[in-house]
Design an enzyme around this catalytic site. Structure first.
Site, PDB file in Angstrom:
ATOM      1  N   HIS A 130     -32.358  -1.204 -41.129  1.00 54.71           N
ATOM      2  CA  HIS A 130     -31.739  -1.002 -42.446  1.00 54.71           C
ATOM      3  C   HIS A 130     -31.738  -2.320 -43.218  1.00 54.71           C
ATOM      4  O   HIS A 130     -31.446  -3.376 -42.650  1.00 54.71           O
ATOM      5  CB  HIS A 130     -30.296  -0.518 -42.244  1.00 54.71           C
ATOM      6  CG  HIS A 130     -29.469  -0.504 -43.496  1.00 54.71           C
ATOM      7  ND1 HIS A 130     -28.420  -1.373 -43.711  1.00 54.71           N
ATOM      8  CD2 HIS A 130     -29.551   0.265 -44.607  1.00 54.71           C
ATOM      9  CE1 HIS A 130     -27.868  -1.116 -44.889  1.00 54.71           C
ATOM     10  NE2 HIS A 130     -28.534  -0.130 -45.451  1.00 54.71           N
ATOM     11  N   ASN A 131     -32.093  -2.257 -44.501  1.00 54.86           N
ATOM     12  CA  ASN A 131     -32.117  -3.466 -45.340  1.00 54.86           C
ATOM     13  C   ASN A 131     -32.730  -4.643 -44.578  1.00 54.86           C
ATOM     14  O   ASN A 131     -32.126  -5.711 -44.433  1.00 54.86           O
ATOM     15  CB  ASN A 131     -30.712  -3.824 -45.833  1.00 54.86           C
ATOM     16  CG  ASN A 131     -30.208  -2.847 -46.899  1.00 54.86           C
ATOM     17  OD1 ASN A 131     -30.941  -1.949 -47.328  1.00 54.86           O
ATOM     18  ND2 ASN A 131     -28.981  -3.021 -47.340  1.00 54.86           N
ATOM     19  N   GLU A 160     -37.273  -1.450 -44.145  1.00 47.59           N
ATOM     20  CA  GLU A 160     -36.852  -1.059 -45.485  1.00 47.59           C
ATOM     21  C   GLU A 160     -37.160  -2.146 -46.504  1.00 47.59           C
ATOM     22  O   GLU A 160     -37.006  -3.342 -46.233  1.00 47.59           O
ATOM     23  CB  GLU A 160     -35.347  -0.753 -45.498  1.00 47.59           C
ATOM     24  CG  GLU A 160     -34.883  -0.178 -46.823  1.00 47.59           C
ATOM     25  CD  GLU A 160     -33.430   0.271 -46.801  1.00 47.59           C
ATOM     26  OE1 GLU A 160     -32.987   0.853 -47.804  1.00 47.59           O
ATOM     27  OE2 GLU A 160     -32.731   0.044 -45.791  1.00 47.59           O
ATOM     28  N   ASP A 162     -36.211  -2.850 -50.550  1.00 48.05           N
ATOM     29  CA  ASP A 162     -35.540  -2.510 -51.808  1.00 48.05           C
ATOM     30  C   ASP A 162     -36.205  -3.304 -52.919  1.00 48.05           C
ATOM     31  O   ASP A 162     -36.083  -4.540 -52.965  1.00 48.05           O
ATOM     32  CB  ASP A 162     -34.054  -2.863 -51.738  1.00 48.05           C
ATOM     33  CG  ASP A 162     -33.283  -1.928 -50.811  1.00 48.05           C
ATOM     34  OD1 ASP A 162     -33.905  -0.981 -50.292  1.00 48.05           O
ATOM     35  OD2 ASP A 162     -32.081  -2.152 -50.601  1.00 48.05           O
ATOM     36  N   HIS A 175     -30.968  -7.052 -52.222  1.00 49.39           N
ATOM     37  CA  HIS A 175     -29.978  -5.985 -52.233  1.00 49.39           C
ATOM     38  C   HIS A 175     -29.399  -5.893 -53.644  1.00 49.39           C
ATOM     39  O   HIS A 175     -28.610  -6.745 -54.052  1.00 49.39           O
ATOM     40  CB  HIS A 175     -28.881  -6.283 -51.205  1.00 49.39           C
ATOM     41  CG  HIS A 175     -28.146  -5.057 -50.762  1.00 49.39           C
ATOM     42  ND1 HIS A 175     -26.927  -5.098 -50.132  1.00 49.39           N
ATOM     43  CD2 HIS A 175     -28.469  -3.744 -50.841  1.00 49.39           C
ATOM     44  CE1 HIS A 175     -26.537  -3.865 -49.852  1.00 49.39           C
ATOM     45  NE2 HIS A 175     -27.456  -3.036 -50.266  1.00 49.39           N
ATOM     46  N   GLU A 209     -37.304   1.699 -51.420  1.00 52.02           N
ATOM     47  CA  GLU A 209     -36.284   2.093 -52.389  1.00 52.02           C
ATOM     48  C   GLU A 209     -36.680   1.396 -53.680  1.00 52.02           C
ATOM     49  O   GLU A 209     -36.539   0.174 -53.810  1.00 52.02           O
ATOM     50  CB  GLU A 209     -34.892   1.658 -51.913  1.00 52.02           C
ATOM     51  CG  GLU A 209     -33.768   2.272 -52.716  1.00 52.02           C
ATOM     52  CD  GLU A 209     -32.404   1.863 -52.198  1.00 52.02           C
ATOM     53  OE1 GLU A 209     -31.723   1.085 -52.915  1.00 52.02           O
ATOM     54  OE2 GLU A 209     -32.016   2.288 -51.107  1.00 52.02           O
ATOM     55  N   ARG A 366     -33.637  10.330 -41.872  1.00 54.45           N
ATOM     56  CA  ARG A 366     -33.290   8.906 -41.780  1.00 54.45           C
ATOM     57  C   ARG A 366     -31.801   8.759 -42.051  1.00 54.45           C
ATOM     58  O   ARG A 366     -31.265   9.386 -42.964  1.00 54.45           O
ATOM     59  CB  ARG A 366     -34.094   8.094 -42.802  1.00 54.45           C
ATOM     60  CG  ARG A 366     -33.692   6.629 -42.889  1.00 54.45           C
ATOM     61  CD  ARG A 366     -34.526   5.879 -43.928  1.00 54.45           C
ATOM     62  NE  ARG A 366     -34.020   4.539 -44.136  1.00 54.45           N
ATOM     63  CZ  ARG A 366     -33.085   4.212 -45.038  1.00 54.45           C
ATOM     64  NH1 ARG A 366     -32.586   5.155 -45.831  1.00 54.45           N
ATOM     65  NH2 ARG A 366     -32.670   2.971 -45.159  1.00 54.45           N
TER      66      ARG A 366
END
Length: 575
Positions: A130-131, A160, A162, A175, A209, A366
């Site tokens: 995640h992130n 991931e 973003d 983020h 994302e 997910r």
């Protein structure tokens, strides 16, 4: 080495012994009567210090006359205890065997890819981050390509990104709405290209994302195509519309893009060459960062204009909103997948577990940590694996119990990042419900017998603690379906981290062994405050080897500790 230096040395290697005994041992080894130990005297002292009585007991039990182990003696030991068949060995060789990879608690065949890798992609648990770009917390810490290197080399197969508009027409990753630092999208893609397949040849998923403008989305697509080249999957494998996912075996060396895709009237998954139907220009925007409680002036969920060039790169992992299980079954294609925040995911796993399991026999799911985990803490992934969720994303930068479980689960199957789900979780008609275990093929009860015998060279985790020696205890934790979750621990041993001895027996009843994990935790007992973590090791129950075994201990960060282990006896028997 003087006696004073010897005492200091003993403290450094985590052992506290009575002064009179230490002096007696020193004098016995001081053959030259020089009040110093040197050369062979130090060697003799070390041998006496490291003598393992529990190994001597086992060796003596199986060795014949004259204190040597014959071929027949050894075969008897291996057959009765391990069970294995080998050739001849001495007492030292016997100890070396028990400390070798063959004598470890993890089945050595599971350190290779041993599972069927030709099943559809959604039939596997996939190690996921995640992130991924964050090195520390979720609000103000640094972002770095190094975080992708660490995750990928730890076996992660879904990272991931973003993506936001950056200066000079170059998209950046950070983020959103926070003070975390920014890194170039291009640099991340180059890092992924270099490290994606160093530890595993099986596919990597880039979970996008996207918050970029149309122009910078086109730049993203350009970078992925030019940098990744033939690694990037841009069309179905044979150019035809499949009815289910390709397998990890078919996707070896490939990088898949997960993200939004322009909706097509004919509802088909298409390659750039075969696009048909009317396109909508915009899609709903995915935005995990907007869930952060600290973020002020959060934008409402908005529509994102999606560039055709970026949309075309999404083949098997199209991000969609989750309606409900029935609607998803009736209206969604197999390649359409949803992301579930932690709260929603756990609610579904608790209240609709069987429906979730069935959903995941057809589609990918997910999950990701809730926005309030600004310290980058993690949820327990086990209940979501129990519900069949494949991409259970964790904060890889955080060393905690959840990452221990993740690394323990995925260390099997050659550390490939892919674990084949049990057959009862791949059947679209399954009645398996992890929250209510009834009769079914998943119910294969086993009794786990564990004897914690001794410890070897345990580290001093808290070196600032009055320079004291650890008072170690061992706890065994069982994770899996709720009815299998339990733990038990030994007494603590005063002032001995070097060679503590417990000889304590435990028994655990396991209903669904295929989903169970076993975690060995060593702690430094503290009367006045919480025990300090010393070391741990986690592995799947089905990867345990029976017999006398060493458990190789890991640091909080998951790195091996040289020469540090727990000696155990394991027996897993059918009930």
């Amino acid at each position: 080495m003087t006696f004073k230096e010897l005492k200091q040395f003993l403290g450094e290697i985590n052992i506290k012994i009575d002064d009179l005994y230490a002096e007696k041992l020193f004098n016995e080894c001081d053959r030259s009567h020089s009040k110093m130990l040197e050369g062979p005297e130090i060697e003799e002292f070390y041998k006496r210090l490291t003598h393992r009585n529990e190994i001597e007991v086992i060796y003596s039990k199986y060795a014949g006359s004259k204190g040597k182990m014959s071929v027949e003696d050894l075969e008897n030991f291996l057959r009765m205890e391990q069970p294995k068949e080998k050739k001849l060995m001495s007492r030292d060789g016997f100890l070396m065997y028990l400390q070798s990879s063959d004598g470890l608690v993890l089945n050595p065949t599971h350190t290779l890819v041993y599972q069927d890798m030709s099943q559809p992609l959604n039939h596997y648990f996939i190690s996921s981050s995640h992130n991924t770009y964050l090195m520390e917390d979720q609000l103000k810490g640094p972002s770095s390509t190094e975080a992708y290197v660490r995750a990928l080399t730890k076996g992660c197969r879904c990272v991931e990104l973003d993506c936001w508009d950056g200066p000079n027409g170059e998209p950046v990753i950070y983020h959103g709405y926070t003070l975390t630092s920014k890194i170039l999208f291009k640099d991340v893609i180059e890092t992924v290209k270099e490290y994606a397949f160093k530890n595993s040849e099986y596919p990597v998923i880039l979970s996008l994302e996207t918050h970029c403008s149309m122009d910078q989305q086109k730049v993203m697509a350009h970078h992925m195509k030019t940098i990744l080249g033939s690694m990037l999957l841009t069309a179905p494998l044979d150019g035809k519309m499949p009815t289910h996912f390709p397998s990890p075996e078919q996707l070896k060396g490939k990088i898949l893009v997960k993200g939004k895709k322009l909706q097509l009237q004919d509802h088909s998954m298409t390659s750039p060459e075969s696009l048909q139907g009317e396109e909508k220009e915009s899609v709903s925007e995915e935005d995990e960062a907007a869930d952060l409680p600290e973020v002020k002036d959060k934008p409402k969920k908005s529509k994102l204009k999606l560039a055709r060039e970026l949309s075309d790169l999404v083949v098997f992992c199209k991000s969609v909103h989750f309606p409900d299980f029935e609607t998803a079954r009736e209206t969604q294609a197999f390649y359409e997948m949803s992301s579930f925040g932690e709260s929603k995911a756990f609610k579904l796993a608790e209240e609709s577990a069987n429906s979730f399991v069935i959903h995941n026999t057809r589609q990918l799911s997910r999950t990701y940590p809730r926005g309030t985990r600004t310290d980058s803490s993690n949820y327990n992934p086990v209940d979501l694996w129990n519900a069949g969720c494949q991409i259970v994303a964790l904060n890889f930068q955080t060393s905690d119990n959840s990452m221990d479980l993740n690394q323990g689960k995925f260390q099997q199957n050659g550390f490939s990042g892919y674990i084949l789900k049990p057959r009862f979780m791949r059947d679209g008609q399954t009645q398996f419900n992890p929250t209510s275990i009834m009769q079914g093929e998943w119910l294969t009860p086993k009794k786990l017998h564990v004897m914690i015998i001794s410890g070897q060279q345990l580290p001093k985790e808290n070196k600032n603690k009055n320079n004291s020696v650890v008072d170690p205890l061992v706890r065994i934790e069982i994770s899996g379906v709720p009815c299998d979750v339990c733990s038990a621990e030994t007494e603590h041993i005063e002032d001995n981290g070097f060679n503590p001895s417990w000889n304590k027996n435990f028994q655990f009843d396991i209903s669904v062994p295929e989903l169970a994990l076993v975690r060995f935790v060593v702690e430094d007992h503290d009367v006045a405050s919480r025990n300090d973590f010393v070391a741990q090791y986690t592995l799947p129950l089905m990867s345990l080897q029976n017999g006398y075994r060493h458990v190789p201990l890991l640091t909080k960060e998951g790195n091996p500790i040289a020469s540090s282990s727990i000696f155990v006896h394991i027996m897993v028997v059918d009930q």
